[in-house]
Enzyme design. Sequence first.
Site, PDB file in Angstrom:
ATOM      1  N   ARG A 268     -15.152   9.721 -35.203  1.00 56.19           N
ATOM      2  CA  ARG A 268     -16.282  10.405 -34.576  1.00 56.19           C
ATOM      3  C   ARG A 268     -17.379   9.420 -34.186  1.00 56.19           C
ATOM      4  O   ARG A 268     -18.167   9.711 -33.285  1.00 56.19           O
ATOM      5  CB  ARG A 268     -16.883  11.430 -35.551  1.00 56.19           C
ATOM      6  CG  ARG A 268     -15.995  12.614 -35.823  1.00 56.19           C
ATOM      7  CD  ARG A 268     -16.709  13.620 -36.684  1.00 56.19           C
ATOM      8  NE  ARG A 268     -18.040  13.890 -36.119  1.00 56.19           N
ATOM      9  CZ  ARG A 268     -19.023  14.472 -36.772  1.00 56.19           C
ATOM     10  NH1 ARG A 268     -18.859  14.838 -38.016  1.00 56.19           N
ATOM     11  NH2 ARG A 268     -20.174  14.688 -36.184  1.00 56.19           N
TER      12      ARG A 268
ATOM     13  N   LYS B  29     -23.831   6.489 -30.173  1.00 56.70           N
ATOM     14  CA  LYS B  29     -23.392   7.899 -30.198  1.00 56.70           C
ATOM     15  C   LYS B  29     -24.592   8.838 -30.213  1.00 56.70           C
ATOM     16  O   LYS B  29     -24.648   9.796 -29.445  1.00 56.70           O
ATOM     17  CB  LYS B  29     -22.539   8.132 -31.451  1.00 56.70           C
ATOM     18  CG  LYS B  29     -22.262   9.592 -31.741  1.00 56.70           C
ATOM     19  CD  LYS B  29     -21.413   9.779 -32.980  1.00 56.70           C
ATOM     20  CE  LYS B  29     -22.169   9.809 -34.279  1.00 56.70           C
ATOM     21  NZ  LYS B  29     -22.886  11.067 -34.568  1.00 56.70           N
ATOM     22  N   ASN B  30     -25.555   8.552 -31.096  1.00 58.83           N
ATOM     23  CA  ASN B  30     -26.665   9.493 -31.265  1.00 58.83           C
ATOM     24  C   ASN B  30     -27.654   9.474 -30.101  1.00 58.83           C
ATOM     25  O   ASN B  30     -28.524  10.330 -30.021  1.00 58.83           O
ATOM     26  CB  ASN B  30     -27.408   9.231 -32.579  1.00 58.83           C
ATOM     27  CG  ASN B  30     -26.612   9.740 -33.777  1.00 58.83           C
ATOM     28  OD1 ASN B  30     -25.562  10.366 -33.611  1.00 58.83           O
ATOM     29  ND2 ASN B  30     -27.105   9.472 -34.971  1.00 58.83           N
TER      30      ASN B  30
ATOM     31  N   ASP C 102     -34.178  25.476 -38.175  1.00 61.79           N
ATOM     32  CA  ASP C 102     -35.342  26.361 -38.076  1.00 61.79           C
ATOM     33  C   ASP C 102     -36.501  25.732 -37.303  1.00 61.79           C
ATOM     34  O   ASP C 102     -37.224  26.427 -36.580  1.00 61.79           O
ATOM     35  CB  ASP C 102     -35.805  26.776 -39.492  1.00 61.79           C
ATOM     36  CG  ASP C 102     -36.115  25.571 -40.379  1.00 61.79           C
ATOM     37  OD1 ASP C 102     -35.345  24.596 -40.336  1.00 61.79           O
ATOM     38  OD2 ASP C 102     -37.132  25.614 -41.103  1.00 61.79           O
ATOM     39  N   LEU C 103     -36.663  24.404 -37.421  1.00 54.78           N
ATOM     40  CA  LEU C 103     -37.800  23.769 -36.739  1.00 54.78           C
ATOM     41  C   LEU C 103     -37.598  23.758 -35.220  1.00 54.78           C
ATOM     42  O   LEU C 103     -38.565  23.894 -34.468  1.00 54.78           O
ATOM     43  CB  LEU C 103     -38.008  22.338 -37.270  1.00 54.78           C
ATOM     44  CG  LEU C 103     -38.234  22.231 -38.789  1.00 54.78           C
ATOM     45  CD1 LEU C 103     -38.362  20.773 -39.220  1.00 54.78           C
ATOM     46  CD2 LEU C 103     -39.492  23.022 -39.193  1.00 54.78           C
TER      47      LEU C 103
ATOM     48  N   ILE D  31     -34.086  11.851 -46.967  1.00 54.28           N
ATOM     49  CA  ILE D  31     -33.912  12.695 -45.765  1.00 54.28           C
ATOM     50  C   ILE D  31     -32.954  13.856 -46.034  1.00 54.28           C
ATOM     51  O   ILE D  31     -33.230  15.005 -45.679  1.00 54.28           O
ATOM     52  CB  ILE D  31     -33.378  11.852 -44.567  1.00 54.28           C
ATOM     53  CG1 ILE D  31     -34.221  10.592 -44.359  1.00 54.28           C
ATOM     54  CG2 ILE D  31     -33.310  12.712 -43.303  1.00 54.28           C
ATOM     55  CD1 ILE D  31     -35.599  10.797 -43.797  1.00 54.28           C
TER      56      ILE D  31
ATOM     57  N   ARG E   1     -29.089  21.203 -43.767  1.00 57.00           N
ATOM     58  CA  ARG E   1     -29.414  20.858 -42.378  1.00 57.00           C
ATOM     59  C   ARG E   1     -29.686  22.069 -41.484  1.00 57.00           C
ATOM     60  O   ARG E   1     -28.948  22.331 -40.541  1.00 57.00           O
ATOM     61  CB  ARG E   1     -28.311  19.999 -41.768  1.00 57.00           C
ATOM     62  CG  ARG E   1     -28.181  18.672 -42.450  1.00 57.00           C
ATOM     63  CD  ARG E   1     -27.128  17.814 -41.822  1.00 57.00           C
ATOM     64  NE  ARG E   1     -27.604  17.071 -40.676  1.00 57.00           N
ATOM     65  CZ  ARG E   1     -26.871  16.167 -40.031  1.00 57.00           C
ATOM     66  NH1 ARG E   1     -25.652  15.946 -40.406  1.00 57.00           N
ATOM     67  NH2 ARG E   1     -27.365  15.524 -39.004  1.00 57.00           N
ATOM     68  N   PRO E   2     -30.767  22.790 -41.751  1.00 56.44           N
ATOM     69  CA  PRO E   2     -31.094  23.928 -40.899  1.00 56.44           C
ATOM     70  C   PRO E   2     -31.617  23.501 -39.522  1.00 56.44           C
ATOM     71  O   PRO E   2     -31.902  22.313 -39.319  1.00 56.44           O
ATOM     72  CB  PRO E   2     -32.210  24.633 -41.689  1.00 56.44           C
ATOM     73  CG  PRO E   2     -32.811  23.571 -42.538  1.00 56.44           C
ATOM     74  CD  PRO E   2     -31.726  22.576 -42.831  1.00 56.44           C
TER      75      PRO E   2
ATOM     76  N   ASP F  41     -28.766   6.828 -42.156  1.00 55.44           N
ATOM     77  CA  ASP F  41     -27.401   6.562 -41.675  1.00 55.44           C
ATOM     78  C   ASP F  41     -26.879   5.181 -42.089  1.00 55.44           C
ATOM     79  O   ASP F  41     -25.731   4.843 -41.787  1.00 55.44           O
ATOM     80  CB  ASP F  41     -27.335   6.701 -40.144  1.00 55.44           C
ATOM     81  CG  ASP F  41     -27.318   8.159 -39.721  1.00 55.44           C
ATOM     82  OD1 ASP F  41     -27.240   9.041 -40.586  1.00 55.44           O
ATOM     83  OD2 ASP F  41     -27.378   8.423 -38.497  1.00 55.44           O
TER      84      ASP F  41
ATOM     85  N   CYS G 125     -23.302  21.228 -43.798  1.00 56.96           N
ATOM     86  CA  CYS G 125     -22.359  20.141 -43.585  1.00 56.96           C
ATOM     87  C   CYS G 125     -22.300  19.325 -44.860  1.00 56.96           C
ATOM     88  O   CYS G 125     -23.007  19.612 -45.815  1.00 56.96           O
ATOM     89  CB  CYS G 125     -22.754  19.283 -42.387  1.00 56.96           C
ATOM     90  SG  CYS G 125     -24.143  18.235 -42.719  1.00 56.96           S
TER      91      CYS G 125
HETATM   92  C1  UD1 Z   1     -30.072  13.011 -36.659  1.00 54.92           C
HETATM   93  C2  UD1 Z   1     -28.863  12.132 -36.480  1.00 54.92           C
HETATM   94  C3  UD1 Z   1     -28.237  11.809 -37.844  1.00 54.92           C
HETATM   95  C4  UD1 Z   1     -29.293  11.216 -38.780  1.00 54.92           C
HETATM   96  C5  UD1 Z   1     -30.533  12.103 -38.837  1.00 54.92           C
HETATM   97  C6  UD1 Z   1     -31.680  11.502 -39.625  1.00 54.92           C
HETATM   98  C7  UD1 Z   1     -28.010  12.770 -34.296  1.00 54.92           C
HETATM   99  C8  UD1 Z   1     -26.950  13.428 -33.512  1.00 54.92           C
HETATM  100  N1  UD1 Z   1     -27.908  12.824 -35.636  1.00 54.92           N
HETATM  101  O1  UD1 Z   1     -29.624  14.230 -37.249  1.00 54.92           O
HETATM  102  O2  UD1 Z   1     -27.188  10.877 -37.648  1.00 54.92           O
HETATM  103  O3  UD1 Z   1     -28.757  11.110 -40.085  1.00 54.92           O
HETATM  104  O4  UD1 Z   1     -31.017  12.371 -37.501  1.00 54.92           O
HETATM  105  O5  UD1 Z   1     -32.016  10.264 -39.086  1.00 54.92           O
HETATM  106  O6  UD1 Z   1     -28.901  12.153 -33.750  1.00 54.92           O
HETATM  107  N2  UD1 Z   1     -34.588  19.749 -40.865  1.00 54.92           N
HETATM  108  C9  UD1 Z   1     -35.007  21.030 -41.167  1.00 54.92           C
HETATM  109  N3  UD1 Z   1     -35.073  21.937 -40.146  1.00 54.92           N
HETATM  110  C10 UD1 Z   1     -34.770  21.613 -38.852  1.00 54.92           C
HETATM  111  C11 UD1 Z   1     -34.349  20.310 -38.575  1.00 54.92           C
HETATM  112  C12 UD1 Z   1     -34.275  19.387 -39.600  1.00 54.92           C
HETATM  113  O7  UD1 Z   1     -35.283  21.354 -42.312  1.00 54.92           O
HETATM  114  O8  UD1 Z   1     -34.861  22.485 -37.978  1.00 54.92           O
HETATM  115  C13 UD1 Z   1     -34.467  18.744 -41.959  1.00 54.92           C
HETATM  116  C14 UD1 Z   1     -33.029  18.316 -42.201  1.00 54.92           C
HETATM  117  O9  UD1 Z   1     -32.343  19.196 -43.063  1.00 54.92           O
HETATM  118  C15 UD1 Z   1     -33.224  16.937 -42.808  1.00 54.92           C
HETATM  119  C16 UD1 Z   1     -34.464  16.406 -42.055  1.00 54.92           C
HETATM  120  O10 UD1 Z   1     -35.121  17.556 -41.543  1.00 54.92           O
HETATM  121  O11 UD1 Z   1     -33.513  17.046 -44.176  1.00 54.92           O
HETATM  122  C17 UD1 Z   1     -34.165  15.456 -40.910  1.00 54.92           C
HETATM  123  O12 UD1 Z   1     -33.157  16.018 -40.103  1.00 54.92           O
HETATM  124  P1  UD1 Z   1     -33.014  15.682 -38.553  1.00 54.92           P
HETATM  125  O13 UD1 Z   1     -33.862  14.510 -38.191  1.00 54.92           O
HETATM  126  O14 UD1 Z   1     -33.216  16.932 -37.771  1.00 54.92           O
HETATM  127  O15 UD1 Z   1     -31.486  15.265 -38.464  1.00 54.92           O
HETATM  128  P2  UD1 Z   1     -30.544  15.520 -37.227  1.00 54.92           P
HETATM  129  O16 UD1 Z   1     -31.376  15.515 -35.989  1.00 54.92           O
HETATM  130  O17 UD1 Z   1     -29.668  16.689 -37.493  1.00 54.92           O
END
Ligand code: UD1
Length: 426
Positions: free
Chosen positions: A405, A22-23, A131-132, A335, A128-129, A313, A123
């Site tokens: 899902r 899925k991912n 911003d990055l 995480i 889960r922002p 996960d 969520c």
């Molecule tokens: C993806 C996966 C999810 C998995 C996660 C971590 C998909 C569709 N989803 O989620 O199943 O649990 O990776 O392996 O592939 N963060 C920020 N700012 C940002 C982006 C991230 O602060 O702009 C933080 C998040 O809150 C979290 C960490 O970085 O604490 C990692 O998140 P991220 O790797 O981005 O998770 P997803 O890509 O949303």
Amino acid sequence: MDSIRIRGGRPLNGVIPISGAKNAALPLMAASLLTAETLTLENLPHLVDITTMANLLTAHGVSLHMNGAGRRCGGRSLAMTTPAITSTTAHYDLVRKMRASILVLGPLLAREGRARVSLPGGCAIGARPVDLHLKALAQMGAAISIDGGYVDARVDGRLKGAHLVFPQVTVTGTENLLMAAALADGETIIDNAAREPEVTDLAQCLIAMGAEIEGLGTQRLVVRGRESLHGATHAVLPDRIEAGSYAVAAAITRGEVLLQYADAAQMASLLKVLSAAGAAVSVEEGGVRVSAADAPLKGVDVMTEPHPGFPTDMQAQVMALFATAEGAAMVTETIFENRFMHVPELKRMGADINIHNGSAIVRGVRRLSGAPVMATDLRASMSLVLAGLAAEGETMVNRVYHLDRGYERLEQKLAACGADIERVRG
Ligand code: UD1
């Protein structure tokens, strides 16, 4: 609303075919926005999140054609063609259903110079922002503002190559920027890039579409942007989290399962933990075999980390396993800040778990007992299914839409190995 009824205590024995990931499929589908030609994805899983992404893409002008069974692993094949982007807005009603909708931001902005994407919001597993993602796109020349709950991103002409350094590893952030950089003007370096196999799968597909990317599987990705990309055919890699979840199913029921099509290298950290817990793991030509038929299992300390570390996960699922193992295990989540929502439900089934900040101490009990349970996210729901498979008596897992899902034909795959499991339509 549907529920899953499980009567536990039966060892699983047999073969479980692992679906496409899925991912990986979600970013790969978003990549279809980058070209006017046809991108065909094979081995696509049949899941609600895939349908949500298909609906989102249709709204942007992608025409989709499902071709039935694909070549590999029995998954489906989907052809996606986007002669023109008909809308650059991703609406709240679709984005709120699935956070991964943010993956259309990079491609839309790179191809059209404009994107308006609803902010996904919080969520069940934390804030889960994004911003990055936004900071990195701004570094590539995008003007970004937030209004009315939407990210509004614009660029005059093309995005410009830049040296991006993610302060924290982000999987979808790396994927969004990889896609944006593939159509940008000049070279983009992504440092501290996510090394998840799904990121590499996307990079390989982009290369097949004509992109120039180096450093696959490493923390530094170098992308030299192209003016346009072309069509390609790409098979989605097998789902390491689905495979890992069924590996735990074999162990927790003290059974033996061949995870057909599973790739051991992509799930090495989990397989190491299962071996340390006392399960027998062997790599075979057709997949990975996990057996705990005659092994007393024991708890193992686990800490979640970005790949190649232990995946967040899989955290909820191994916690269910350790709840029935000998001794204690410390499970530390690094995480996401709020990813222990399964703990109170597991405790209702008799598990002995105590949370201290980001860690859970799991002390194994002799037997869990079935109960009505529900979870707030996908992997937590799976941990309850696993606990139910091992428990004495009947477990009803409610809010099955979370499972739909991310797990294709869950009840059928488990029942084929001897589980007493059925969906109760509600
Ligand atoms: C993806 C996966 C999810 C998995 C996660 C971590 C998909 C569709 N989803 O989620 O199943 O649990 O990776 O392996 O592939 N963060 C920020 N700012 C940002 C982006 C991230 O602060 O702009 C933080 C998040 O809150 C979290 C960490 O970085 O604490 C990692 O998140 P991220 O790797 O981005 O998770 P997803 O890509 O949303």
